[in-house]
Design a protein around this motif. Structure first.
Motif, PDB file in Angstrom:
ATOM      1  N   ASN A  36       0.809  -1.366   0.200  1.00 25.23           N
ATOM      2  CA  ASN A  36       0.053  -0.126   0.075  1.00 25.23           C
ATOM      3  C   ASN A  36       0.861   1.254   0.099  1.00 25.23           C
ATOM      4  O   ASN A  36       0.156   2.264  -0.366  1.00 25.23           O
ATOM      5  CB  ASN A  36      -1.006   0.087   1.303  1.00 25.23           C
ATOM      6  N   ASP A  37       2.078   1.216   0.207  1.00 25.85           N
ATOM      7  CA  ASP A  37       2.848   2.616   0.202  1.00 25.85           C
ATOM      8  C   ASP A  37       3.227   2.813  -1.203  1.00 25.85           C
ATOM      9  O   ASP A  37       3.422   3.976  -1.248  1.00 25.85           O
ATOM     10  CB  ASP A  37       4.289   2.162   0.648  1.00 25.85           C
TER      11      ASP A  37
ATOM     12  N   GLY B 136       0.168   5.417  -1.799  1.00 24.35           N
ATOM     13  CA  GLY B 136       0.136   6.751  -0.469  1.00 24.35           C
ATOM     14  C   GLY B 136      -1.225   6.517   0.273  1.00 24.35           C
ATOM     15  O   GLY B 136      -2.255   5.825  -0.018  1.00 24.35           O
ATOM     16  N   SER B 137      -0.848   7.032   1.503  1.00 21.00           N
ATOM     17  CA  SER B 137      -2.027   6.956   2.507  1.00 21.00           C
ATOM     18  C   SER B 137      -3.153   7.571   2.272  1.00 21.00           C
ATOM     19  O   SER B 137      -4.424   7.219   2.537  1.00 21.00           O
ATOM     20  CB  SER B 137      -1.298   7.509   3.801  1.00 21.00           C
ATOM     21  N   LYS B 138      -3.061   8.598   1.517  1.00 16.69           N
ATOM     22  CA  LYS B 138      -4.339   9.386   1.045  1.00 16.69           C
ATOM     23  C   LYS B 138      -5.353   8.776   0.384  1.00 16.69           C
ATOM     24  O   LYS B 138      -6.445   8.918   0.253  1.00 16.69           O
ATOM     25  CB  LYS B 138      -3.775  10.648   0.513  1.00 16.69           C
TER      26      LYS B 138
ATOM     27  N   TYR C 287      -5.759   5.181   0.367  1.00 16.80           N
ATOM     28  CA  TYR C 287      -5.997   4.151   0.883  1.00 16.80           C
ATOM     29  C   TYR C 287      -7.544   3.858   1.120  1.00 16.80           C
ATOM     30  O   TYR C 287      -8.274   4.638   1.644  1.00 16.80           O
ATOM     31  CB  TYR C 287      -5.409   4.070   2.267  1.00 16.80           C
TER      32      TYR C 287
ATOM     33  N   ASP D 253      -7.624  -2.714  -0.750  1.00 18.20           N
ATOM     34  CA  ASP D 253      -6.436  -3.314  -0.035  1.00 18.20           C
ATOM     35  C   ASP D 253      -6.352  -4.959  -0.738  1.00 18.20           C
ATOM     36  O   ASP D 253      -6.715  -5.665  -0.326  1.00 18.20           O
ATOM     37  CB  ASP D 253      -6.586  -3.457   1.389  1.00 18.20           C
TER      38      ASP D 253
ATOM     39  N   ASP E 269       0.091  12.428  -3.945  1.00 16.86           N
ATOM     40  CA  ASP E 269       1.109  11.781  -3.474  1.00 16.86           C
ATOM     41  C   ASP E 269       2.208  12.090  -3.131  1.00 16.86           C
ATOM     42  O   ASP E 269       3.400  11.678  -2.910  1.00 16.86           O
ATOM     43  CB  ASP E 269       1.418  10.586  -4.550  1.00 16.86           C
TER      44      ASP E 269
ATOM     45  N   ASN F 240       3.775  10.621  -0.131  1.00  8.12           N
ATOM     46  CA  ASN F 240       3.429   8.917  -0.508  1.00  8.12           C
ATOM     47  C   ASN F 240       3.740   7.890   0.357  1.00  8.12           C
ATOM     48  O   ASN F 240       3.195   6.753   0.689  1.00  8.12           O
ATOM     49  CB  ASN F 240       4.209   8.506  -1.981  1.00  8.12           C
ATOM     50  N   ASN F 241       4.965   8.120   1.069  1.00  7.33           N
ATOM     51  CA  ASN F 241       5.393   7.109   1.889  1.00  7.33           C
ATOM     52  C   ASN F 241       5.095   7.435   3.463  1.00  7.33           C
ATOM     53  O   ASN F 241       5.799   6.921   4.243  1.00  7.33           O
ATOM     54  CB  ASN F 241       6.987   6.839   1.552  1.00  7.33           C
ATOM     55  N   LYS F 242       4.362   8.319   3.689  1.00  7.44           N
ATOM     56  CA  LYS F 242       4.017   8.900   5.033  1.00  7.44           C
ATOM     57  C   LYS F 242       2.673   8.253   5.547  1.00  7.44           C
ATOM     58  O   LYS F 242       1.829   7.895   4.874  1.00  7.44           O
ATOM     59  CB  LYS F 242       3.907  10.205   5.059  1.00  7.44           C
TER      60      LYS F 242
END
Length: 273
Positions: A148-149, A152-154, A156, A161, A268, A271-273
């Motif tokens: 999922n990285d 990006g968390s936004k 998700y 998933d 993004d 993206n990795n946060k």
């Protein structure tokens, strides 16, 4: 010009993914089109060619689309370039399991911009070396639809998933951390992407920025093909084609509506946060 190879493993057979890919392209186009931006279908017709793949005669479906993408581009490009720079023309020759897509910008960059995406779908987990006869020195980028990285968390959404998704129509998943090595069935989409942007002072930066988006772009499309599996798995190819035709009509209506849809590049930034 920057050339990279992307490898996207999938928990599907090559035959299954032919339908899944067509369905996902249409579904994603619906989700990403609105407010004057997104995809517009211009042409869809059958073709036969003996030049698309040298030494072979192939048949398939030719499509031509226009993508209007200003709000989906990196903000730095939105600041630097005029609106017509974000109208991308796409020509695609789908001779599955081989596909070729050419992207151009005739309204602004003309011959100074083009991208070529060659794709080959093979029944392995990404172990074929140089499946598309690319240059010996090229970067290989792996895209894991269960990571999922990548998205990006936004962006998700639990229902999308791939790591926890288990379809009802057929036994697949869940995709644990070793799924690429252990899942059966398995296949891989190999994509060789060349990006050419000729502009003194900006060429390298823009080409790198474009390539930076591709793990997410390819990841979204292939992840959706998998997590939407229950929607398309029992559809015939004829039904898939009907869905494509319906989509072309839907997109024309959505383009005229005021609401913009879908993700943007700026989603993004973290993206990795």
């Amino acid at each position: 010009m920057i050339i990279k190879e992307y490898r996207i493993p999938l928990p599907l057979t090559v035959d299954e993914f032919e339908r899944g890919l067509l369905y996902a392209v249409s579904a994603c186009s619906r989700n990403e089109t609105g407010g004057g931006e997104g995809a517009e279908f211009l042409v869809q017709e059958e073709f036969t060619s003996d030049t698309l793949r040298p030494g072979q005669t192939v048949t398939g479906t030719y499509t031509k689309k226009i993508y209007r993408l200003r709000s989906k581009a990196p903000w730095v490009l939105q600041k630097l370039l005029p609106p017509e720079a974000f109208e991308i023309h796409e020509e695609s020759w789908n001779a599955y399991p081989y596909c070729k897509t050419v992207l151009t910008n005739p309204g602004y960059m003309k011959e100074n911009f083009h991208q070529v995406i060659e794709t080959l779908h093979l029944p392995d987990n990404g172990t074929t070396e140089n499946a598309l006869d690319g240059p010996e020195k090229r970067e290989i980028v792996w895209v894991d639809i269960a990571d999922n990285d990548v998205f990006g968390s936004k962006n998700y959404k639990k229902e999308k998933d791939a790591s926890i998704f288990e379809p009802e129509s057929v036994e697949r998943g869940p995709l644990d951390e070793d799924w690429i090595d252990e899942h059966d069935p398995i296949m891989c989409a190999y994509k060789l992407v060349s990006c050419h942007f000729k502009w003194t002072g900006l060429q390298r930066m823009v080409e790198k920025t474009i390539h930076k988006q591709y793990p997410r772009v390819f990841g979204l499309m292939h992840r959706d093909a998998y997590v939407l599996l229950d929607e398309w798995f029992n559809m015939s190819m004829e039904s898939i084609r009907e869905y494509e035709e319906e989509t072309a009509q839907v997109l024309r209506k959505q383009l005229a509506e005021p609401e913009k849809r879908g993700t943007t590049c700026n989603d993004d930034d973290n993206n990795n946060k």
